[in-house]
Write an enzyme that holds these catalytic residues in place. Structure first.
Site, short mmCIF file in Angstrom:
data_model
loop_
_atom_site.label_atom_id
_atom_site.label_comp_id
_atom_site.label_asym_id
_atom_site.label_seq_id
_atom_site.Cartn_x
_atom_site.Cartn_y
_atom_site.Cartn_z
N GLU A 21 -11.61 -0.05 -3.19
CA GLU A 21 -11.00 0.35 -1.92
C GLU A 21 -9.82 1.27 -2.24
OE1 GLU A 21 -9.28 -2.94 0.24
OE2 GLU A 21 -8.43 -3.87 -1.56
N ASP B 106 0.82 -1.22 0.00
CA ASP B 106 0.00 0.00 0.00
C ASP B 106 0.86 1.28 0.00
OD1 ASP B 106 -2.10 -1.86 0.44
OD2 ASP B 106 -1.85 -1.68 2.60
O1 FUB Z 1 -2.97 -3.82 3.09
C1 FUB Z 1 -4.24 -4.13 3.58
C2 FUB Z 1 -5.29 -3.77 2.61
O2 FUB Z 1 -5.08 -4.47 1.41
C3 FUB Z 1 -5.28 -2.34 2.18
O3 FUB Z 1 -5.74 -1.47 3.13
C4 FUB Z 1 -6.09 -2.48 0.96
O4 FUB Z 1 -6.13 -1.35 0.17
C5 FUB Z 1 -5.43 -3.66 0.33
O5 FUB Z 1 -4.27 -3.30 -0.34
#
Ligand code: FUB
Length: 665
Positions: free
Chosen positions: A221, A31
């Site tokens: 997301e 991320d």
């Molecule tokens: O790294 C955990 C989660 O996985 C992140 O918050 C999401 O965006 C995905 O990448």
């Protein structure tokens, strides 16, 4: 209000690494949010780790955040841990849920936003920590931001000073932030979440902001919003494929544009397609640095069988005249210019012949990196963007695995380009220019450069047979000598009396397999015979000042392209002595054996297999006559490195320094 400062020990660690993809080479980094502060780019990723006992083994696991920075996208500094689940008052300390963060700077203060699992057991909340510098120390607010229930915060600072926060949870939402950057601006709605089976009923909660409109259906997301010119961009991981039984589509990176920071948005499509090998998530940020836009994203490079351990990558990104973004293809090469004089992992190449494959060097230790295998004659790989401007007097060093007598070349620009250096693998030959690693398979080979390319160029490794390559370096030689210009001013002995100006004759190859032959009689016979033929030698002489008190004859041979092991070296220097000096002694050392003459008289013999030690042998009392004195030595060595040192000492063992040294010719 009470705030929480991280323990200072966590802030200390500072490491550097050279970058290709993934950009950080010694830990997982998911991320990745990249931000430019001043003239450095800072990277705030999540920090995936392997789950400890008791934690869910097949899920994301993150206990803290590191921050990294770079000024060239190639050398990264790890500033260490900035926030940890153990030091945030509202976070469950065993939740391992420190997911995708962001960091922005407003009025000289840095605001770090991070999602985590709150102690009250309610899904995810988003907290803020603040600092005076991008690498901390960060102080955590005692409570998460009210009105946000979700993950993946991103903050956009608009040109008019208004800050907006975006997050994912109940779709992608956005809201204004108050000036304090720690609270949502606007009404909060009270909602009661439906009770989940087996879970206690939750009290109503407050939700702020609004759902972003105009985005496509499907799972979304990781919002990352930014402004370029008059356009606002809302970019996000998006599952475009069909979901459901037996289907497992993975995330793309997609985007929408708007003339307003909170939309409505006009969906534009894909920035990056699904990962080819089923790493389910992708997560990114987009940033302009030194005049070029880049996308940071992640992939499970260091953990190919487990897509919850991910690593940050980078690619350049470009925009069309209408502001739309050109689709980006993930590469191993990534971005950034590498310095030729430093190690380059060429297994993270830009292009290759179709038969080239990569694999971990050591499957048990993935952070050790990859090797690229060029399976046949004619296979090649190309590595773009290598800067030769720091390369001066250099040679190739390359780490390879190959059969004896396999040839490989490093060329410029293309597989048919000019050969910069050529190496023949000599696994079995004795004394060859190689070193094995601990496994006994990898050889570190060296070769002289045929020429030195100029500026930034592309390197191509071509193979003359099956060969695996790990890294290469165009290594600058330390400076051992400075040539003495004709007519240069005389030199003087150094403070310890060592003579540093010498005329060295190019070395003569000799077949010496072992230094045990260096007995007095053998040496005298050898040296006398060689000495007798000296006037007939057409050999070249070099007038040099040595950078060291010991004259590194091995490096001299290496530099002038002559036999380095198994060599005779002839050395002369001319001392201009102001007044006759009686009762001085020559004190010398050499590796290996040496014979010394002053004004054509033999004065010292250092026989046997020796290491160079200062004042290893001392002559009988001598007289340095007024005017010119010629000091000469011959050094012979077999399989070892060669060097020598010499000075004159007085009756009390003190160095003699009151004379000058002039060139032989
Ligand atoms: O790294 C955990 C989660 O996985 C992140 O918050 C999401 O965006 C995905 O990448």
């Amino acid at each position: 209000m009470k705030r929480y400062l991280l323990p200072p020990l966590l802030l200390l660690l500072a490491l550097t690494a050279a970058a290709q993809n993934p950009v950080i080479h010694d830990q997982f980094t998911a991320d990745p949010t990249a931000r430019v502060f001043g003239d450095r780019l800072y990277l705030y990723p999540s920090h995936d780790i392997f789950p400890p006992e008791g934690a869910r083994q097949d899920w994301f696991c993150m206990a803290d955040y590191h921050v990294f920075s770079t000024d060239n996208l190639t050398d990264w500094t790890d500033h260490g841990v900035i926030v940890t689940q153990n030091a945030v008052p509202w976070v469950r300390t065993d939740s391992y849920a420190m997911w995708a963060p962001d960091c922005v700077c407003r009025d000289g203060r840095y605001y770090f936003y991070f999602p985590a699992a709150p102690r009250d057991g309610r899904g995810f909340a988003i907290g803020v920590a603040t600092a005076d510098s991008p690498e901390g120390p960060f102080m955590c607010e005692p409570k998460p931001i009210e009105g946000i229930s979700g993950i993946d915060p991103c903050v956009l600072l608009d040109d008019d000073g208004q800050a907006y926060i975006y997050w994912s949870g109940m779709g992608i939402r956005g809201a204004k932030l108050k000036k304090n950057m720690k609270e949502l601006d606007g009404e909060l709605q009270e909602i009661t979440m439906p009770r989940r089976e087996g879970m206690p009923e939750m009290p109503p909660m407050k939700v702020g902001g609004e759902e972003m409109k105009g985005l496509p259906d499907g799972f979304k997301e990781g919002p990352f919003a930014f402004k370029r010119g008059s356009w606002y961009y809302l970019t996000f991981p998006w599952v475009r494929g069909e979901t459901g039984e037996g289907k497992n589509p993975t995330e793309t990176l997609a985007y929408a544009m708007s003339k307003s920071p909170l939309g409505p948005w006009d969906f534009k499509g894909i920035i990056m397609a699904e990962h080819a090998d089923h790493c389910w998530t992708n997560h990114h940020s987009i940033v302009e640095f030194q005049g070029q836009w880049y996308i940071f994203y992640h992939h499970n490079d260091y953990s190919p069988r487990d897509d919850k351990r991910r690593s940050a990558r980078i690619e350049p990104i470009s925009f069309n005249a209408d502001g739309t973004i050109n689709e980006v293809k993930p590469t191993l090469r990534g971005a950034g210019i590498n310095r030729a004089a430093e190690r380059i992992d060429v297994d993270r190449y830009s292009q290759c012949s179709p038969d080239v494959t990569i694999a971990f060097v050591d499957t048990l230790r993935p952070f050790r990196g990859w090797q690229a295998t060029l399976p046949a004659k004619g296979s090649w790989l190309k590595y773009d963007g290598v800067d030769f401007s720091d390369v001066a007097d250099a040679y190739l060093v390359i780490s390879v695995k190959a059969d004896d007598n396999t040839e490989l070349s490093v060329r410029e620009k293309s597989a048919k380009g000019k050969v910069i250096a050529k190496v023949t693998v000599t696994v079995k030959s004795e004394g060859g220019p190689f070193r094995r690693d601990m496994s006994g398979q990898w050889l570190t080979l060296t070769a002289p450069l045929a020429y030195t390319p100029k500026g930034v160029t592309d390197l191509v490794v071509t193979s003359g047979g099956g060969v695996s390559v790990d890294w290469l370096q165009i290594k600058n030689r330390p400076k051992y000598f400075t040539p003495v210009a004709a007519g240069a001013a005389p030199s003087t002995p150094d403070e310890q009396g060592f003579i540093r100006r010498w005329s060295l004759m190019e070395p003569i190859a000799v077949d010496v397999r072992s230094n045990i032959v260096f007995t007095d009689s053998w040496l005298r016979a050898q040296f006398d015979e060689k000495l007798a033929s000296l006037p007939k030698q057409k050999a070249k002489w070099y007038n040099l000042d040595s950078e060291n008190y010991n004259v590194k004859l091995f490096r001299f041979a290496e530099k002038y392209g002559k036999q380095t092991y198994g060599s005779y070296f002839w050395c002369e220097t001319v001392l201009d002595v102001p007044e006759e000096m009686e009762n001085v002694r020559l004190a010398a050392g050499s590796n290996g054996a040496s014979l010394w003459w002053l004004n054509d008289e033999e004065v010292l013999l250092l026989s046997g297999d020796r290491r160079m030690v200062e004042d290893d042998g001392v002559s009988p009392r001598l007289t340095l006559k007024k005017g010119r004195n010629v000091l000469r030595c011959a050094v012979i060595n077999g399989p070892g490195l060669s060097d020598m040192c010499a000075r004159f000492i007085d009756e009390n063992g003190k160095p003699v320094t009151n004379y000058t040294i002039i060139n032989r010719k």
